[in-house]
Design an enzyme around this catalytic site. Sequence first.
Site, PDB file in Angstrom:
ATOM      1  N   CYS A 105      23.693-153.607 -26.026  1.00  0.00           N
ATOM      2  CA  CYS A 105      22.272-153.658 -25.700  1.00  0.00           C
ATOM      3  C   CYS A 105      22.066-153.008 -24.344  1.00  0.00           C
ATOM      4  O   CYS A 105      23.024-152.546 -23.728  1.00  0.00           O
ATOM      5  CB  CYS A 105      21.751-155.089 -25.760  1.00  0.00           C
ATOM      6  SG  CYS A 105      21.793-155.976 -24.242  1.00  0.00           S
TER       7      CYS A 105
ATOM      8  N   ARG B 108       7.498-156.409 -27.286  1.00  0.00           N
ATOM      9  CA  ARG B 108       8.452-157.112 -28.156  1.00  0.00           C
ATOM     10  C   ARG B 108       8.376-158.621 -27.924  1.00  0.00           C
ATOM     11  O   ARG B 108       8.582-159.392 -28.851  1.00  0.00           O
ATOM     12  CB  ARG B 108       9.891-156.663 -27.839  1.00  0.00           C
ATOM     13  CG  ARG B 108      10.228-155.297 -28.318  1.00  0.00           C
ATOM     14  CD  ARG B 108      11.690-155.023 -28.113  1.00  0.00           C
ATOM     15  NE  ARG B 108      12.491-156.078 -28.734  1.00  0.00           N
ATOM     16  CZ  ARG B 108      13.818-156.140 -28.699  1.00  0.00           C
ATOM     17  NH1 ARG B 108      14.493-155.207 -28.069  1.00  0.00           N
ATOM     18  NH2 ARG B 108      14.466-157.113 -29.287  1.00  0.00           N
TER      19      ARG B 108
ATOM     20  N   LYS C 197       8.893-166.993 -28.379  1.00  0.00           N
ATOM     21  CA  LYS C 197       9.529-165.921 -29.159  1.00  0.00           C
ATOM     22  C   LYS C 197      10.902-166.365 -29.665  1.00  0.00           C
ATOM     23  O   LYS C 197      11.205-166.251 -30.850  1.00  0.00           O
ATOM     24  CB  LYS C 197       9.681-164.668 -28.279  1.00  0.00           C
ATOM     25  CG  LYS C 197      10.607-163.623 -28.878  1.00  0.00           C
ATOM     26  CD  LYS C 197      10.815-162.434 -27.957  1.00  0.00           C
ATOM     27  CE  LYS C 197      11.830-162.584 -26.877  1.00  0.00           C
ATOM     28  NZ  LYS C 197      13.216-162.217 -27.195  1.00  0.00           N
ATOM     29  N   ASN C 198      11.735-166.844 -28.757  1.00  0.00           N
ATOM     30  CA  ASN C 198      13.118-167.113 -29.162  1.00  0.00           C
ATOM     31  C   ASN C 198      13.255-168.336 -30.061  1.00  0.00           C
ATOM     32  O   ASN C 198      14.270-168.482 -30.746  1.00  0.00           O
ATOM     33  CB  ASN C 198      14.025-167.222 -27.933  1.00  0.00           C
ATOM     34  CG  ASN C 198      14.214-165.860 -27.290  1.00  0.00           C
ATOM     35  OD1 ASN C 198      13.915-164.828 -27.897  1.00  0.00           O
ATOM     36  ND2 ASN C 198      14.691-165.843 -26.049  1.00  0.00           N
TER      37      ASN C 198
ATOM     38  N   ARG D 195      27.195-157.683 -25.260  1.00  0.00           N
ATOM     39  CA  ARG D 195      26.660-158.811 -26.038  1.00  0.00           C
ATOM     40  C   ARG D 195      27.363-158.983 -27.393  1.00  0.00           C
ATOM     41  O   ARG D 195      26.788-158.719 -28.459  1.00  0.00           O
ATOM     42  CB  ARG D 195      25.145-158.669 -26.221  1.00  0.00           C
ATOM     43  CG  ARG D 195      24.402-158.723 -24.906  1.00  0.00           C
ATOM     44  CD  ARG D 195      22.921-158.669 -25.074  1.00  0.00           C
ATOM     45  NE  ARG D 195      22.345-159.914 -25.586  1.00  0.00           N
ATOM     46  CZ  ARG D 195      21.073-160.042 -25.933  1.00  0.00           C
ATOM     47  NH1 ARG D 195      20.252-159.021 -25.837  1.00  0.00           N
ATOM     48  NH2 ARG D 195      20.621-161.190 -26.385  1.00  0.00           N
TER      49      ARG D 195
ATOM     50  N   ASP E 231      16.667-165.167 -18.517  1.00  0.00           N
ATOM     51  CA  ASP E 231      15.451-164.432 -18.912  1.00  0.00           C
ATOM     52  C   ASP E 231      14.362-164.466 -17.838  1.00  0.00           C
ATOM     53  O   ASP E 231      13.304-163.854 -18.004  1.00  0.00           O
ATOM     54  CB  ASP E 231      14.901-164.986 -20.234  1.00  0.00           C
ATOM     55  CG  ASP E 231      15.841-164.712 -21.402  1.00  0.00           C
ATOM     56  OD1 ASP E 231      16.709-163.832 -21.269  1.00  0.00           O
ATOM     57  OD2 ASP E 231      15.719-165.392 -22.432  1.00  0.00           O
TER      58      ASP E 231
HETATM   59  N1  EPU Z   1      28.484-164.407 -26.116  1.00  0.00           N
HETATM   60  C1  EPU Z   1      29.759-164.088 -26.485  1.00  0.00           C
HETATM   61  N2  EPU Z   1      30.054-164.097 -27.822  1.00  0.00           N
HETATM   62  C2  EPU Z   1      29.144-164.431 -28.763  1.00  0.00           C
HETATM   63  C3  EPU Z   1      27.837-164.757 -28.378  1.00  0.00           C
HETATM   64  C4  EPU Z   1      27.535-164.734 -27.021  1.00  0.00           C
HETATM   65  O1  EPU Z   1      30.616-163.782 -25.668  1.00  0.00           O
HETATM   66  O2  EPU Z   1      29.481-164.434 -29.966  1.00  0.00           O
HETATM   67  C5  EPU Z   1      28.132-164.403 -24.679  1.00  0.00           C
HETATM   68  C6  EPU Z   1      27.069-163.360 -24.332  1.00  0.00           C
HETATM   69  O3  EPU Z   1      27.621-162.095 -24.115  1.00  0.00           O
HETATM   70  C7  EPU Z   1      26.429-163.970 -23.103  1.00  0.00           C
HETATM   71  C8  EPU Z   1      26.502-165.472 -23.377  1.00  0.00           C
HETATM   72  O4  EPU Z   1      27.501-165.631 -24.374  1.00  0.00           O
HETATM   73  O5  EPU Z   1      27.189-163.674 -21.959  1.00  0.00           O
HETATM   74  C9  EPU Z   1      25.224-166.098 -23.859  1.00  0.00           C
HETATM   75  O6  EPU Z   1      24.703-165.363 -24.965  1.00  0.00           O
HETATM   76  P1  EPU Z   1      23.874-166.080 -26.105  1.00  0.00           P
HETATM   77  O7  EPU Z   1      24.606-165.946 -27.388  1.00  0.00           O
HETATM   78  O8  EPU Z   1      23.499-167.437 -25.647  1.00  0.00           O
HETATM   79  O9  EPU Z   1      22.583-165.157 -26.173  1.00  0.00           O
HETATM   80  P2  EPU Z   1      21.772-164.722 -27.457  1.00  0.00           P
HETATM   81  O10 EPU Z   1      21.720-165.829 -28.441  1.00  0.00           O
HETATM   82  O11 EPU Z   1      22.226-163.395 -27.900  1.00  0.00           O
HETATM   83  C10 EPU Z   1      19.506-165.667 -26.546  1.00  0.00           C
HETATM   84  C11 EPU Z   1      18.140-165.113 -26.296  1.00  0.00           C
HETATM   85  C12 EPU Z   1      18.165-164.181 -25.107  1.00  0.00           C
HETATM   86  C13 EPU Z   1      18.692-164.947 -23.886  1.00  0.00           C
HETATM   87  C14 EPU Z   1      20.056-165.580 -24.195  1.00  0.00           C
HETATM   88  C15 EPU Z   1      20.588-166.436 -23.087  1.00  0.00           C
HETATM   89  C16 EPU Z   1      17.212-165.104 -28.511  1.00  0.00           C
HETATM   90  C17 EPU Z   1      16.708-164.326 -29.671  1.00  0.00           C
HETATM   91  N3  EPU Z   1      17.674-164.413 -27.478  1.00  0.00           N
HETATM   92  O12 EPU Z   1      20.330-164.549 -26.826  1.00  0.00           O
HETATM   93  O13 EPU Z   1      16.826-163.802 -24.880  1.00  0.00           O
HETATM   94  O14 EPU Z   1      18.820-164.073 -22.797  1.00  0.00           O
HETATM   95  O15 EPU Z   1      19.956-166.376 -25.387  1.00  0.00           O
HETATM   96  O16 EPU Z   1      19.717-167.466 -22.814  1.00  0.00           O
HETATM   97  O17 EPU Z   1      17.156-166.322 -28.519  1.00  0.00           O
HETATM   98  C18 EPU Z   1      15.097-162.413 -24.091  1.00  0.00           C
HETATM   99  O18 EPU Z   1      14.283-163.178 -24.646  1.00  0.00           O
HETATM  100  O19 EPU Z   1      14.744-161.521 -23.276  1.00  0.00           O
HETATM  101  C19 EPU Z   1      16.516-162.549 -24.384  1.00  0.00           C
HETATM  102  C20 EPU Z   1      17.384-161.588 -24.164  1.00  0.00           C
END
Ligand code: EPU
Length: 421
Positions: free
Chosen positions: A116, A397, A22-23, A121, A305
């Site tokens: 969320c 989802r 998915k991701n 986030r 995850d």
């Molecule tokens: N963060 C910040 N600022 C930002 C972006 C992130 O502070 O601008 C923080 C977040 O709050 C968090 C950490 O950095 O504490 C990591 O967040 P990240 O940006 O890596 O997460 P994401 O890209 O929003 C993806 C996956 C998530 C998964 C996370 C961590 C996708 C679409 N989603 O989210 O997947 O938990 O990486 O590995 O790729 C899931 O599939 O259930 C899911 C939530």
Amino acid sequence: MDKFVIKGGKKLNGKVSVSGAKNASLALMPAVLLTSGISRLYNTPRLNDVFTMIKLLSQMGVTSNFKDEQLEINTTEIKTYEAPYELVKKMRASIYVLGPLLSRYGYAKVSLPGGCAWGPRPINLHLMALQKMGAKIDLEQGYIIAKANKLNGAKISFDIPSVGATGNTLMAAALAKGTTVINNAACEPEITNLANFLIKMGAKINGIGTSILEIQGVDELTPSEINTIPDRIEAGTLLIAAAITKGSIELIDANEYHIYSILSKLEEAGIKITIGKNSIQLDATDSEIKSVDVSTSVFPGFPTDMQAQWIALMSLANGTANVTDTIYFDRFNHVPELVRLGADIVVNDNTARVVGVKKLTGAKVMSTDLRASASLVLAGLAAEGTTEVLRVYHLDRGYQKIEEKLNSLGADIQRVQSSEY
Ligand code: EPU
């Protein structure tokens, strides 16, 4: 709204294949906005977040043809550069259109995702990177309005190796003028999959798979095709389904190196893992599951995850396990629901202390988010009696036909329409 009715206590046995990630798909699909023409994404999972991304892209004029697991995307006619609130609020990964739209068209209007189910986030790192590349960003009425005549390469260093911010910056930098360096980049396999797709489109990227990416911007990218990597979280969830029911399964099409941290923890818990050619076997038939501590971290560490699913397994283990989430401090909505099934879990700050119990007992429980729902299904598979998991739209989802896969291994899960919320 559908619910699952699970008759617990059935040992899972047999072979099951892992779907595309998915991701990875949610990053590969918006990447096609960087090109004009038809791209093909193979092994795309048929799940609701992917359908939401198809809808989001279609609002911009992109057409898609999804046959089996092959997704053909045509970007010849892009009409708008907007991601509306109605879709972004359904799926945060919609933010992935920001980088490519801005880089290719010089303009993007994307709704701010908001909070969320388990915390704030933020997206500050996405915006910081684009601003460093010269974008002018305003926030108006809940929308990010990003403009740039041409993005310029920049030196970007993330405080946290964010998956989404790395993906967005990679896509933006691919068409920027000059060289971009992303320091402390995310190394998740989904980012590697995206980088390899961009390379196939003609991008110049060094350091793939490492935490320093160097992107030499090019003038144009061309449509291409790529295989989506297998879903490491689905793989981990299926393995725990077998472990928690003391079963024995063979996973086909999983990548052992993507799930090494999970396999290693399962072995520590006393479960037998055998790696074959294109298959991973798990045998828990004679295992007494031991409690094992886990602390989540970025790849190649134990994924956040899989935290909820690990807690489900530990709730029936022998001993006490501390499960700490260092990525999302509040991601414990599943705990009170697992407690309803008889689990003994207390959360303090970002650590769940899980004292293994002899048995779980079926009850009605409520899904609150995708991975929380997965943990409730796992617990339901092992619980005595019947467990009803409400609001399985969360599960839909991110998992492709999870109940069919589990039933093919001997589980007894019925999807039932329900008026209960
Ligand atoms: N963060 C910040 N600022 C930002 C972006 C992130 O502070 O601008 C923080 C977040 O709050 C968090 C950490 O950095 O504490 C990591 O967040 P990240 O940006 O890596 O997460 P994401 O890209 O929003 C993806 C996956 C998530 C998964 C996370 C961590 C996708 C679409 N989603 O989210 O997947 O938990 O990486 O590995 O790729 C899931 O599939 O259930 C899911 C939530």
